[in-house]
Design a protein around this motif. Sequence first.
Motif, mmCIF file in Angstrom:
data_model
loop_
_atom_site.group_PDB
_atom_site.id
_atom_site.type_symbol
_atom_site.label_atom_id
_atom_site.label_comp_id
_atom_site.label_asym_id
_atom_site.label_seq_id
_atom_site.Cartn_x
_atom_site.Cartn_y
_atom_site.Cartn_z
ATOM 1 N N ARG A 103 0.799 -1.095 0.178
ATOM 2 C CA ARG A 103 0.443 0.077 -0.079
ATOM 3 C C ARG A 103 0.833 1.123 0.047
ATOM 4 O O ARG A 103 0.786 2.042 -0.941
ATOM 5 N N HIS A 104 2.244 1.388 1.308
ATOM 6 C CA HIS A 104 2.599 2.500 1.085
ATOM 7 C C HIS A 104 3.651 2.441 1.823
ATOM 8 O O HIS A 104 3.676 1.165 2.633
ATOM 9 N N VAL A 105 4.545 3.150 1.801
ATOM 10 C CA VAL A 105 6.371 2.774 2.104
ATOM 11 C C VAL A 105 6.370 3.563 3.588
ATOM 12 O O VAL A 105 6.307 5.564 2.199
ATOM 13 N N SER A 106 6.919 4.412 4.331
ATOM 14 C CA SER A 106 6.817 5.262 5.232
ATOM 15 C C SER A 106 8.167 5.454 5.587
ATOM 16 O O SER A 106 9.164 4.198 6.089
ATOM 17 N N LEU A 107 9.007 6.267 5.911
ATOM 18 C CA LEU A 107 9.539 7.017 6.615
ATOM 19 C C LEU A 107 9.839 7.863 7.663
ATOM 20 O O LEU A 107 9.845 8.588 7.364
ATOM 21 N N ILE A 108 10.420 7.444 8.727
ATOM 22 C CA ILE A 108 10.215 8.348 9.545
ATOM 23 C C ILE A 108 11.150 8.668 10.676
ATOM 24 O O ILE A 108 12.480 7.703 10.451
ATOM 25 N N GLU B 56 7.016 15.326 17.625
ATOM 26 C CA GLU B 56 7.526 14.145 17.772
ATOM 27 C C GLU B 56 8.736 13.612 16.856
ATOM 28 O O GLU B 56 9.934 13.174 16.803
ATOM 29 N N THR B 57 7.645 13.222 15.661
ATOM 30 C CA THR B 57 7.899 12.619 14.666
ATOM 31 C C THR B 57 8.040 13.665 13.259
ATOM 32 O O THR B 57 6.817 13.456 12.923
ATOM 33 N N TYR B 58 8.790 13.074 12.377
ATOM 34 C CA TYR B 58 8.606 13.331 10.967
ATOM 35 C C TYR B 58 8.641 12.116 9.915
ATOM 36 O O TYR B 58 9.333 11.761 10.544
ATOM 37 N N GLN B 59 7.894 12.513 9.114
ATOM 38 C CA GLN B 59 6.977 11.060 8.359
ATOM 39 C C GLN B 59 7.279 11.070 6.763
ATOM 40 O O GLN B 59 6.340 12.085 6.777
ATOM 41 N N LEU B 60 8.363 10.641 6.089
ATOM 42 C CA LEU B 60 7.973 10.780 4.534
ATOM 43 C C LEU B 60 6.741 10.051 4.221
ATOM 44 O O LEU B 60 7.656 8.227 4.347
ATOM 45 N N THR B 61 6.230 10.034 3.449
ATOM 46 C CA THR B 61 5.072 8.404 2.540
ATOM 47 C C THR B 61 5.130 8.697 1.979
ATOM 48 O O THR B 61 5.141 9.520 0.598
ATOM 49 N N LEU B 62 5.988 6.808 1.452
ATOM 50 C CA LEU B 62 6.321 7.010 -0.137
ATOM 51 C C LEU B 62 5.317 6.470 -1.120
ATOM 52 O O LEU B 62 4.371 5.246 -0.341
ATOM 53 N N GLU C 209 14.438 -7.207 -0.931
ATOM 54 C CA GLU C 209 15.931 -6.362 -1.048
ATOM 55 C C GLU C 209 15.555 -4.792 -1.935
ATOM 56 O O GLU C 209 16.213 -3.837 -1.687
ATOM 57 N N ARG C 210 15.024 -4.393 -2.646
ATOM 58 C CA ARG C 210 14.850 -3.707 -3.448
ATOM 59 C C ARG C 210 13.900 -2.637 -2.421
ATOM 60 O O ARG C 210 15.099 -0.988 -1.721
ATOM 61 N N LEU C 211 13.277 -2.769 -0.918
ATOM 62 C CA LEU C 211 12.344 -1.733 0.012
ATOM 63 C C LEU C 211 14.169 -1.450 0.850
ATOM 64 O O LEU C 211 13.927 -0.821 1.081
ATOM 65 N N LYS C 212 14.566 -2.899 0.967
ATOM 66 C CA LYS C 212 15.381 -2.979 1.850
ATOM 67 C C LYS C 212 16.949 -1.691 1.334
ATOM 68 O O LYS C 212 17.689 -1.397 1.641
ATOM 69 N N GLY C 213 17.264 -2.302 -0.223
ATOM 70 C CA GLY C 213 18.015 -0.645 -0.842
ATOM 71 C C GLY C 213 17.151 0.749 -0.653
ATOM 72 O O GLY C 213 18.214 1.599 -0.054
ATOM 73 N N VAL C 214 15.528 0.970 0.069
ATOM 74 C CA VAL C 214 15.938 2.254 0.196
ATOM 75 C C VAL C 214 15.658 2.595 1.518
ATOM 76 O O VAL C 214 16.238 3.985 1.801
ATOM 77 N N PHE C 215 15.481 1.712 2.603
ATOM 78 C CA PHE C 215 15.669 2.065 3.670
ATOM 79 C C PHE C 215 16.954 2.219 4.528
ATOM 80 O O PHE C 215 17.234 3.326 4.822
ATOM 81 N N ALA C 216 18.178 1.679 3.369
ATOM 82 C CA ALA C 216 19.680 1.736 4.038
ATOM 83 C C ALA C 216 20.275 2.532 3.065
ATOM 84 O O ALA C 216 21.076 3.523 3.525
ATOM 85 N N GLY D 112 11.594 2.166 9.528
ATOM 86 C CA GLY D 112 10.777 2.693 8.321
ATOM 87 C C GLY D 112 9.376 1.397 8.483
ATOM 88 O O GLY D 112 9.648 1.353 9.129
ATOM 89 N N ARG D 113 8.192 1.656 7.518
ATOM 90 C CA ARG D 113 7.610 1.521 7.711
ATOM 91 C C ARG D 113 7.095 0.834 6.419
ATOM 92 O O ARG D 113 6.962 1.322 5.081
ATOM 93 N N ILE D 114 6.710 -0.560 6.132
ATOM 94 C CA ILE D 114 6.048 -1.673 5.802
ATOM 95 C C ILE D 114 4.284 -1.215 5.760
ATOM 96 O O ILE D 114 3.901 -2.328 6.655
ATOM 97 N N SER D 115 3.570 -1.103 4.732
ATOM 98 C CA SER D 115 2.603 -2.020 4.873
ATOM 99 C C SER D 115 1.768 -1.699 3.090
ATOM 100 O O SER D 115 2.169 -1.681 2.750
ATOM 101 N N PHE D 116 1.073 -3.401 4.276
ATOM 102 C CA PHE D 116 0.337 -3.936 2.619
ATOM 103 C C PHE D 116 -1.326 -4.641 2.598
ATOM 104 O O PHE D 116 -1.434 -5.242 4.124
ATOM 105 N N VAL D 117 -1.060 -5.321 2.262
ATOM 106 C CA VAL D 117 -1.826 -5.971 2.555
ATOM 107 C C VAL D 117 -1.436 -8.173 1.596
ATOM 108 O O VAL D 117 -0.512 -7.982 0.659
ATOM 109 N N ASP D 118 -1.731 -9.113 2.547
ATOM 110 C CA ASP D 118 -0.715 -9.906 2.201
ATOM 111 C C ASP D 118 -2.176 -10.810 1.621
ATOM 112 O O ASP D 118 -3.169 -10.666 0.743
ATOM 113 N N PRO D 119 -1.397 -12.365 0.793
ATOM 114 C CA PRO D 119 -1.896 -12.969 -0.562
ATOM 115 C C PRO D 119 -3.213 -13.494 0.525
ATOM 116 O O PRO D 119 -4.113 -14.077 -0.618
#
Length: 322
Positions: free
Chosen positions: A199-204, A221-227, A240-247, A256-263
Motif C-alpha cells: 500500500r505504501h512505504v514510510s520513512l520516519i 515528536e516525529t517527521y514521516q515521509l510517505t511514499l 531487496e528493493r525496499l531494503k535498498g531504499v531503507f539502507a 521504516g514502515r511497510i503497509s501491505f495486504v498479504d496474499p
Amino acid sequence: MHATERRVLFFDLVIKKLGKSTHVPPLADLLSVWQEHKDADKAFHYRQRGDVLYQINDMHIDEDSASATMLISVIDRRMADVAYGDLDTRKTKILKKADREGNNHSAHMVMSLKPHKADTYLCMLESVSRVGAAHIQYLLNHLMRNEYKVKESRFSFPHPGGVRERNGQPKRINFLPLIRLGGHPSPSLIKDIENGRIRHVSLIEGREKTPFGDDPYLVEETYQLTLGVKQDIPAEGRWERLKGVFASHRGDYTEGRISFVDPHNSPKTVEFDLDNMNLDAVQYIKYTILSDINPPLAYASERIVPHMEERMLSILIGERGE
C-alpha cells in the motif's frame, strides 16, 4: 505452550546510548551491571501498580562459548487462578493463589558476546507468553537507568574537545547506554510482501519534543515521509528493493514502515529499525522449533534449565557459523 516444545525467536540486541557519545560499551559491560543487580537481589521492576513483577531469575556467562544466558520471569497477580482437569474422572481442580501470589512465566534468553556488526549481538529468545522482547527490553533498560542514578560515572568517555579538569586530568562525560531488541525478518514476511500488495512505504525520523505552532499542548515528536508504491512493481525482488531504499536513507531517518495486504487479503503493517532492519511484529520474526525437550519444561523456573540452555546455545553457535 507444550511442555516438550518451544519456539525460539531470532533477535539482535543493539546497544544504544543517550547523549552525544560516539563510544558504545561492549555487551559484557552491561551484563556486569545486570549481574550486580541480580546478586544484590535488585534485578526486578514492578509494573501495573505493583500487581506485576518482572525480574532476572538467573544469569550465566560462559567465556568459552562467548555467550551469556538469562532467565527472565513475570509474576502477575491479576491473572486467573490455575485450573487442572483430570482426564479420567473429568473433575476440575483449581489452585487458589494467595494475596501476593501471581501466575509465573519465565523465558530463557541466550546472547552472543561477539558482535556480528557494530554494537549488535545475536540473541535467541524462548517464546513465552507475557515475557516478550518488549518486556525484557523495558526491564533491562530500567536496571541500567537505576545504575545511572546511583553512579553516573559508570559509563563515560573523554571530552571530544580535549577539555581537562583543574587537576589536569581529561574531563569525562557520563552517558547512559540502553538496549533495543529487534527481531530478524522471517521468510514468511518476505513471501507475504512479494506475493501481496504494498500500500505504501514510510520513512520516519524522531525529533526533539518542541512546541508546534502557537498551541502549548502540541509538540513535534516525529517527521514521516510517505511514499506511494505503483501497483506494477515487480513481485520478485520487492524485499531487496525496499531494503535498498531503507539502507540509502538511514542517515536521515531512524525507522521504516511497510503497509501491505498479504496474499490472504489481510492488511498488515511492519516497522523496522533502519540501522539493522530489525522488526517488532512477532508474527514475522524468524524462529525455529525445539521439540522433544526432555525433561519437559514447566511454565516457570527459578534457575536456568541446563538442557534448554544447551539447545538454544547450539542454535546461536550455528547461526554464528561456527
